[in-house]
Design a protein around this motif. Structure first.
Motif, PDB file in Angstrom:
ATOM      1  N   MET A  34       0.844  -1.175   0.000  1.00 11.84           N
ATOM      2  CA  MET A  34       0.000   0.000   0.000  1.00 11.84           C
ATOM      3  C   MET A  34       0.888   1.236   0.000  1.00 11.84           C
ATOM      4  SD  MET A  34      -2.800   1.137   2.822  1.00 11.84           S
ATOM      5  CE  MET A  34      -3.797   2.541   2.498  1.00 11.84           C
ATOM      6  N   LYS A  35       0.572   2.157  -0.862  1.00 16.38           N
ATOM      7  CA  LYS A  35       1.308   3.416  -0.923  1.00 16.38           C
ATOM      8  C   LYS A  35       0.597   4.437  -0.040  1.00 16.38           C
ATOM      9  CE  LYS A  35       2.867   6.955  -4.076  1.00 16.38           C
ATOM     10  NZ  LYS A  35       2.800   7.507  -5.407  1.00 16.38           N
ATOM     11  N   TYR A  36       1.358   5.026   0.880  1.00 15.89           N
ATOM     12  CA  TYR A  36       0.789   6.037   1.769  1.00 15.89           C
ATOM     13  C   TYR A  36       0.835   7.409   1.117  1.00 15.89           C
ATOM     14  CZ  TYR A  36       1.464   2.543   5.441  1.00 15.89           C
ATOM     15  OH  TYR A  36       1.425   1.411   6.189  1.00 15.89           O
ATOM     16  N   LEU A  37      -0.124   8.226   1.487  1.00 10.96           N
ATOM     17  CA  LEU A  37      -0.141   9.622   1.059  1.00 10.96           C
ATOM     18  C   LEU A  37       0.739  10.436   1.998  1.00 10.96           C
ATOM     19  CD1 LEU A  37      -3.980  10.023   0.467  1.00 10.96           C
ATOM     20  CD2 LEU A  37      -2.224   9.741  -1.279  1.00 10.96           C
ATOM     21  N   SER A  38       1.182  11.601   1.537  1.00 14.92           N
ATOM     22  CA  SER A  38       1.941  12.485   2.418  1.00 14.92           C
ATOM     23  C   SER A  38       0.984  13.096   3.447  1.00 14.92           C
ATOM     24  CB  SER A  38       2.622  13.590   1.604  1.00 14.92           C
ATOM     25  OG  SER A  38       1.648  14.484   1.101  1.00 14.92           O
ATOM     26  N   GLU A  39       1.551  13.759   4.426  1.00 17.58           N
ATOM     27  CA  GLU A  39       0.720  14.363   5.483  1.00 17.58           C
ATOM     28  C   GLU A  39      -0.249  15.397   4.908  1.00 17.58           C
ATOM     29  OE1 GLU A  39       1.186  16.963   9.585  1.00 17.58           O
ATOM     30  OE2 GLU A  39       2.957  16.040   8.697  1.00 17.58           O
ATOM     31  N   THR A  78      -4.573   1.797   8.584  1.00 16.44           N
ATOM     32  CA  THR A  78      -4.457   1.260   9.938  1.00 16.44           C
ATOM     33  C   THR A  78      -4.228  -0.247   9.906  1.00 16.44           C
ATOM     34  OG1 THR A  78      -5.949   2.993  10.713  1.00 16.44           O
ATOM     35  CG2 THR A  78      -5.622   1.112  12.173  1.00 16.44           C
ATOM     36  N   LYS A  79      -4.978  -0.943   9.065  1.00 15.30           N
ATOM     37  CA  LYS A  79      -4.798  -2.394   8.940  1.00 15.30           C
ATOM     38  C   LYS A  79      -3.410  -2.727   8.420  1.00 15.30           C
ATOM     39  CE  LYS A  79      -9.644  -3.395   7.901  1.00 15.30           C
ATOM     40  NZ  LYS A  79     -10.565  -3.823   6.844  1.00 15.30           N
ATOM     41  N   HIS A  80      -2.933  -1.969   7.455  1.00 14.39           N
ATOM     42  CA  HIS A  80      -1.623  -2.227   6.867  1.00 14.39           C
ATOM     43  C   HIS A  80      -0.507  -1.984   7.880  1.00 14.39           C
ATOM     44  CE1 HIS A  80       1.804  -1.563   4.057  1.00 14.39           C
ATOM     45  NE2 HIS A  80       1.234  -2.611   3.483  1.00 14.39           N
ATOM     46  N   ILE A  81      -0.617  -0.925   8.663  1.00 16.00           N
ATOM     47  CA  ILE A  81       0.383  -0.630   9.690  1.00 16.00           C
ATOM     48  C   ILE A  81       0.407  -1.742  10.730  1.00 16.00           C
ATOM     49  CG2 ILE A  81       0.904   0.935  11.618  1.00 16.00           C
ATOM     50  CD1 ILE A  81       0.023   3.233   9.764  1.00 16.00           C
ATOM     51  N   GLU A  82      -0.764  -2.235  11.131  1.00 19.98           N
ATOM     52  CA  GLU A  82      -0.831  -3.331  12.102  1.00 19.98           C
ATOM     53  C   GLU A  82      -0.218  -4.602  11.526  1.00 19.98           C
ATOM     54  OE1 GLU A  82      -1.211  -5.138  15.594  1.00 19.98           O
ATOM     55  OE2 GLU A  82      -1.615  -3.018  15.247  1.00 19.98           O
ATOM     56  N   LEU A  83      -0.465  -4.876  10.267  1.00 13.00           N
ATOM     57  CA  LEU A  83       0.118  -6.042   9.607  1.00 13.00           C
ATOM     58  C   LEU A  83       1.639  -5.952   9.574  1.00 13.00           C
ATOM     59  CD1 LEU A  83      -0.412  -8.662   7.939  1.00 13.00           C
ATOM     60  CD2 LEU A  83      -0.364  -7.197   5.914  1.00 13.00           C
ATOM     61  N   ILE A  84       2.160  -4.772   9.282  1.00 12.28           N
ATOM     62  CA  ILE A  84       3.615  -4.577   9.272  1.00 12.28           C
ATOM     63  C   ILE A  84       4.193  -4.780  10.664  1.00 12.28           C
ATOM     64  CG2 ILE A  84       5.414  -2.826   8.989  1.00 12.28           C
ATOM     65  CD1 ILE A  84       3.809  -1.772   6.609  1.00 12.28           C
ATOM     66  N   ARG A  85       3.503  -4.289  11.695  1.00 12.81           N
ATOM     67  CA  ARG A  85       3.964  -4.490  13.082  1.00 12.81           C
ATOM     68  C   ARG A  85       4.026  -5.967  13.432  1.00 12.81           C
ATOM     69  NH1 ARG A  85       0.292  -0.065  15.778  1.00 12.81           N
ATOM     70  NH2 ARG A  85       1.567   1.766  15.388  1.00 12.81           N
ATOM     71  N   LYS A  86       2.996  -6.717  13.041  1.00 16.17           N
ATOM     72  CA  LYS A  86       2.989  -8.149  13.321  1.00 16.17           C
ATOM     73  C   LYS A  86       4.126  -8.858  12.609  1.00 16.17           C
ATOM     74  CE  LYS A  86      -1.930  -8.692  14.285  1.00 16.17           C
ATOM     75  NZ  LYS A  86      -3.196  -9.275  13.833  1.00 16.17           N
ATOM     76  N   GLU A  87       4.367  -8.495  11.350  1.00 20.35           N
ATOM     77  CA  GLU A  87       5.465  -9.104  10.601  1.00 20.35           C
ATOM     78  C   GLU A  87       6.812  -8.794  11.242  1.00 20.35           C
ATOM     79  OE1 GLU A  87       5.030  -7.686   6.603  1.00 20.35           O
ATOM     80  OE2 GLU A  87       3.368  -9.054   6.178  1.00 20.35           O
ATOM     81  N   LYS A  88       6.995  -7.559  11.698  1.00 20.88           N
ATOM     82  CA  LYS A  88       8.244  -7.187  12.356  1.00 20.88           C
ATOM     83  C   LYS A  88       8.419  -7.946  13.667  1.00 20.88           C
ATOM     84  CE  LYS A  88       8.909  -2.575  10.453  1.00 20.88           C
ATOM     85  NZ  LYS A  88       8.978  -1.127  10.728  1.00 20.88           N
ATOM     86  N   ARG A  89       7.323  -8.134  14.392  1.00 19.74           N
ATOM     87  CA  ARG A  89       7.376  -8.881  15.641  1.00 19.74           C
ATOM     88  C   ARG A  89       7.808 -10.319  15.381  1.00 19.74           C
ATOM     89  NH1 ARG A  89       2.010  -8.410  17.648  1.00 19.74           N
ATOM     90  NH2 ARG A  89       2.297  -6.203  17.330  1.00 19.74           N
TER      91      ARG A  89
END
Length: 124
Positions: free
Chosen positions: A1-6, A79-90
């Motif tokens: 997923m590509k994030y938008l800038s602030e 939010t889902k993508h960020i949580e998925l990345i956190r789980k993968e890093k864990r």
């Protein structure tokens, strides 16, 4: 997923919070005076259009647009993508430490066994 800038996210939040946009597909227009004092510019609308978050026409002082389903779901998907990345890093961190701890424990057991056999031989 590509994030938008602030700034692009601020622009998308602005569009999502407008009273006429209760869902995607509802036409709306934004004038230059409507975004006075906001944390984004007209250029950010062009980026949102290019990325597929809005569909419409952008003029020098007015934007006629409607939101796509991608725009409606952006923040929940982020939010889902960020949580998925956190789980993968864990999981990666746990695997890393298991790869370090298991050989260390095996070495420790063999050193204890070696010392135990040396001291038994010494006392015989």
């Amino acid at each position: 997923m590509k994030y938008l800038s602030e700034c692009e996210e601020n622009c998308l939040k602005f569009l999502l919070n407008r009273k006429d946009n209760v869902g995607f597909g509802n036409d709306d227009e934004v004038c230059l005076k409507d975004i006075y004092g906001e944390n984004f510019t007209f250029a950010h609308f062009e980026t949102l259009k290019k990325e597929g978050y809005i569909v419409g026409s952008i003029f020098t002082d007015t934007i006629y647009y409607y939101l796509t389903s991608k725009a409606i779901d952006y923040f929940s998907e982020k939010t889902k993508h960020i949580e998925l990345i956190r789980k993968e890093k864990r999981v990666i961190t746990i695997r890393y430490w298991l790869d370090k701890i298991i050989p260390f424990l095996a070495l420790l057991v063999s050193v204890i066994a070696l010392l135990n056999s040396i001291f038994k031989w010494w006392h015989v």
